[in-house]
Write an enzyme that holds these catalytic residues in place. Structure first.
Site, PDB file in Angstrom:
ATOM      1  CB  SER A 136       0.021   7.190  -1.547  1.00  0.00           C
ATOM      2  OG  SER A 136       0.107   6.085  -0.665  1.00  0.00           O
ATOM      3  CE  LYS A 144       7.558   7.119  -3.390  1.00  0.00           C
ATOM      4  NZ  LYS A 144       8.585   7.985  -2.758  1.00  0.00           N
TER       5      LYS A 144
END
Length: 300
Positions: free
Chosen positions: A279, A19
């Site tokens: 991720s 992110k």
């Protein structure tokens, strides 16, 4: 057909997830006046940390609207980065509406978690790095929730390959079957929204978004080759395999890609080399202890 699986370790990012790529790219483009007023976002955890980290690095105040059921490890990490946290209910629409209310009230700049061109461009760097690190990759698997990572990775990979005149690897999204709004949207070519009561059933807290973003959906329809879903048991099993077989730590949202590669290969295109994007690695310590205690009953 035998294949090799490579893990793209986004848990190695300073905040433990991908992110930071999109959040920093967005905030770095703001004017001094915008930075002075501060930024705001809505997030269950990893994007919150990305915005908090980038805002601190660039000297801006960060306000984060988070759901009450966000993992404590992510909430505490966000606070530690200096962000102000505002809590709301579990629905992703609740936190978006609250963030928009505070944005209008205080003049903050919104840093959307996924539905933003600068954020998508930031996430695209992950896909470009994969091409640089493994030039003969045949299939790239990305988690999908709001679609920021998947749309960015697919767009970056396909446009770079097109510019270089090379055959692009297939790019597929992976999500929990109990939170499969992205797959339904992709299959029907119509953007759908699932109720929070359904999407919050998954262990993968980072993949509980109720709908793809509009910009993300447009990119996904153009550049993504397919979306596959995995079960909750498969997510847990993939997490245990990562803990046992590697030095990496994967949170549930980051393990969906390995789960897809291991347990749904029959649904995916054949490829000699597969990259599964992990991720994020912000795994709740209690859940990690559970997984370690369970050991592995791997079916692989």
């Amino acid at each position: 057909m035998p294949f090799e699986i490579y893990l793209k370790d986004e848990s190695a990012q300073p905040i433990g997830s991908f992110k930071l790529r999109g959040a920093y790219n967005k905030i770095a483009q703001l004017t001094p006046e915008q930075l002075k007023l501060g930024v705001i976002t809505y997030s269950s955890g990893n994007h919150a940390q990305g915005v908090a980290y980038a805002a601190r690095a660039l000297g801006a105040k960060a306000v984060i609207v988070m759901p009450e059921n966000a993992p404590p490890v992510k909430m505490e990490a966000t606070k530690a980065l200096g962000a102000e946290i505002v809590l709301v209910g579990p629905a992703s629409t609740e936190r978006r509406l609250k963030a928009e209310e505070l944005e209008a009230l205080h003049g903050y700049t919104m840093v959307p978690p996924y539905d933003d061109e600068a954020v998508i461009a930031g996430q695209a760097t992950c896909g470009i790095e994969i091409l640089e690190q493994l030039s003969d990759v045949g299939l790239v698997l990305s988690p999908v929730s709001g679609g920021g990572l998947l749309s960015g990775v697919a767009t970056g990979i396909k446009l770079v390959c097109e510019a270089e005149g090379r055959v692009a690897p297939q790019v597929w999204g992976c999500e929990p079957e109990v939170s499969a709004d992205a797959k339904e949207s992709f299959d029907t070519k119509t953007l759908v929204e699932w109720p929070a009561a359904k999407t919050t059933r998954t262990l993968a807290d980072g993949l509980r978004t109720q709908s793809l973003g509009e910009r993300n959906f447009a990119h996904i329809l153009r550049f993504v080759d397919g979306i596959v879903t995995v079960t909750e048991d498969e997510i847990r099993e993939a997490m245990k395999i990562i803990l046992r077989a590697t030095a990496l730590v994967a949170e549930p949202s980051g393990a969906v890609t390995l789960a897809a590669a291991l347990f749904h290969a029959h649904e995916l295109p054949e490829a000699e080399k597969i990259v599964a994007i992990v991720s994020g690695g912000n795994l709740d310590p209690t859940l990690r202890a559970e997984l370690v205690a369970e050991g592995s009953s791997s079916r692989v």
